[in-house]
Design a protein around this motif. Structure first.
Motif, PDB file in Angstrom:
ATOM      1  N   TRP A 192       0.868  -1.205   0.075  1.00  0.00           N
ATOM      2  CA  TRP A 192       0.076   0.034  -0.106  1.00  0.00           C
ATOM      3  C   TRP A 192       0.782   1.154   0.188  1.00  0.00           C
ATOM      4  N   ASN A 193       1.963   1.061   0.287  1.00  0.00           N
ATOM      5  CA  ASN A 193       3.217   2.212   0.160  1.00  0.00           C
ATOM      6  C   ASN A 193       2.874   3.411   1.095  1.00  0.00           C
ATOM      7  N   LEU A 194       2.357   3.065   2.292  1.00  0.00           N
ATOM      8  CA  LEU A 194       2.002   4.001   3.303  1.00  0.00           C
ATOM      9  C   LEU A 194       3.415   4.713   3.649  1.00  0.00           C
ATOM     10  N   SER A 195       3.080   5.990   4.046  1.00  0.00           N
ATOM     11  CA  SER A 195       4.391   6.715   4.361  1.00  0.00           C
ATOM     12  C   SER A 195       5.350   6.352   5.585  1.00  0.00           C
ATOM     13  N   PRO A 196       6.373   6.261   5.525  1.00  0.00           N
ATOM     14  CA  PRO A 196       7.086   5.681   6.252  1.00  0.00           C
ATOM     15  C   PRO A 196       7.433   6.655   7.631  1.00  0.00           C
ATOM     16  N   VAL A 197       7.143   7.913   7.615  1.00  0.00           N
ATOM     17  CA  VAL A 197       7.335   8.824   8.526  1.00  0.00           C
ATOM     18  C   VAL A 197       6.368   8.089   9.785  1.00  0.00           C
ATOM     19  N   GLY A 198       7.188   8.115  11.091  1.00  0.00           N
ATOM     20  CA  GLY A 198       6.471   7.909  12.023  1.00  0.00           C
ATOM     21  C   GLY A 198       6.480   6.061  12.152  1.00  0.00           C
ATOM     22  N   LYS A 199       6.630   5.281  11.171  1.00  0.00           N
ATOM     23  CA  LYS A 199       6.458   4.098  11.091  1.00  0.00           C
ATOM     24  C   LYS A 199       7.889   3.291  10.905  1.00  0.00           C
ATOM     25  N   VAL A 200       8.544   3.668   9.889  1.00  0.00           N
ATOM     26  CA  VAL A 200      10.092   3.144   9.686  1.00  0.00           C
ATOM     27  C   VAL A 200      11.218   3.470  10.430  1.00  0.00           C
ATOM     28  N   GLN A 201      11.840   2.835  11.128  1.00  0.00           N
ATOM     29  CA  GLN A 201      12.945   3.109  11.837  1.00  0.00           C
ATOM     30  C   GLN A 201      14.272   3.066  10.932  1.00  0.00           C
ATOM     31  N   PRO A 202      15.074   4.137  10.682  1.00  0.00           N
ATOM     32  CA  PRO A 202      16.065   4.201   9.517  1.00  0.00           C
ATOM     33  C   PRO A 202      17.199   3.097  10.012  1.00  0.00           C
ATOM     34  N   LYS A 203      17.798   2.662   9.019  1.00  0.00           N
ATOM     35  CA  LYS A 203      18.811   1.318   9.046  1.00  0.00           C
ATOM     36  C   LYS A 203      20.150   2.095   8.201  1.00  0.00           C
ATOM     37  N   PRO A 204      21.048   1.831   8.787  1.00  0.00           N
ATOM     38  CA  PRO A 204      22.463   2.209   8.073  1.00  0.00           C
ATOM     39  C   PRO A 204      22.557   1.554   6.744  1.00  0.00           C
ATOM     40  N   TRP A 205      22.948   2.202   5.700  1.00  0.00           N
ATOM     41  CA  TRP A 205      22.948   1.908   4.100  1.00  0.00           C
ATOM     42  C   TRP A 205      24.227   1.737   3.750  1.00  0.00           C
TER      43      TRP A 205
END
Lengths: 78, 246
Positions: A62-75
């Motif tokens: 559904w491609n919901l916004s990652p803001v507030g949901k996804v925790q960043p991960k080192p890339w």
């Protein structure tokens, strides 16, 4: 072609007979009073159940916004 | 925002080269072509289904409102369509067979004489409801020709019922038809959900790897590192001191 369409629309002559008999409705009021509520509830339950499953468990993105949901991960590769 | 994809069901061979100095490049070697002919056919079939819902809604709303107006023909036609679709089990099969001239046919209404109807817009139908009167009814009709004060309440009611089938209150009685209509609407929407379900399994291509959780997390970090939309947008919602979303 016109005769075919005419026949297709008035296949059984039932609509003409309905005018002739002038009943309130062929699907009579007793039908709606008796089966209406269970049909409504069954339809709504079926609809919500199917769509709840489709929305959550099919893997559709559904491609919901990652803001507030996804925790960043080192890339970056070090 | 409906990007519909599916977790990989077919076998893919991916070789990932995560060189993030430039935008990530990946080399895919896929064992299945992107647009197989069968998938095209399935897509075409599946797009036909949602119009069924609109058809049902429009037909049912049309029939219920047209029934109450002077548009006899279209109302009869559409109601006939609807009731033929769903009410074939309830209408008498013998009346249906009459038009085909089969044996054992019930009588058909004679359209060449005035007919009775219970309609809101026709207060005085073309003929009385009861046209074959018994002897008692006949005597009552004679009494009606005299002063009406001499009629009792029951006689008045009998005379009314001889002339009319339903009262206006009975005609206007709510039917509960809307419950059947909404039930049907929900049913077809649910059926559409099943169609979508089938599509996710048989039609959709494998989901690109950019939708995986790990990729999304790395992408978010890279966007924050690049300060994407720092004023009011994406990075503005990230608290860089605390290292968390605001």
């Amino acid at each position: 072609m016109y005769r075919f369409a005419k026949a297709a629309l008035n296949l059984s002559g039932q609509s003409a007979r309905q005018m002739a008999v002038r009943q309130k409705s062929d699907m009579s009021t007793e039908f709606h009073a008796k089966y209406g509520p269970p049909l409504l509830i069954a339809g709504a339950t079926f609809c919500t159940a199917v769509w709840a499953y489709v929305v959550t468990s099919t893997g559709i993105a559904w491609n919901l916004s990652p803001v507030g949901k996804v925790q960043p991960k080192p890339w970056q590769e070090e | 925002m409906f990007t519909c994809t599916v977790s990989p069901t077919r076998s893919l061979s991916l070789s990932l080269s995560l060189s993030f100095h430039s935008p990530p490049t990946r080399v895919f070697s896929r064992s299945v072509s992107v647009n197989s002919p069968s998938r095209d056919i399935r897509i075409k079939l599946c797009t036909f289904f949602p119009p069924c819902i609109f058809l049902f809604v429009i037909l049912s709303s049309l029939s219920s409102c047209l029934r109450k107006t002077m548009l006899h023909v279209t109302a009869g036609r559409i109601a006939g369509l609807l009731s033929r679709r769903g009410g074939a089990a309830f209408s008498s099969s013998s009346s249906r067979m009459a038009s085909h001239g089969h044996v054992g046919v019930t009588e058909q209404a004679d359209m060449s004489v005035p007919l009775y109807c219970d309609r809101l817009d026709t207060p005085l139908p073309d003929r009385p409801y009861k046209d074959t009167l018994s002897a008692a009814d006949e005597s009552l009709k004679q009494k009606e020709k005299g002063p009406w004060n001499s009629l009792s309440k029951e006689e008045k009611l009998t005379l009314y019922r001889m002339m009319f089938n339903e009262t206006y209150a009975e005609m206007k009685k709510p039917t509960g038809e809307w419950k059947t209509v909404w039930g049907g609407i929900f049913f077809f929407i649910g059926l559409t959900g099943l169609v979508v379900l089938w599509q996710t399994h048989y039609v959709y291509p494998p989901q690109p790897p950019t939708f995986e959780d790990e990729w999304q997390a790395m992408q978010v970090k890279r966007m924050l590192d690049m300060r994407v939309n720092p004023v009011e947008g994406f990075s503005a919602k990230w608290d860089y001191e605390k290292g968390q979303w605001k």
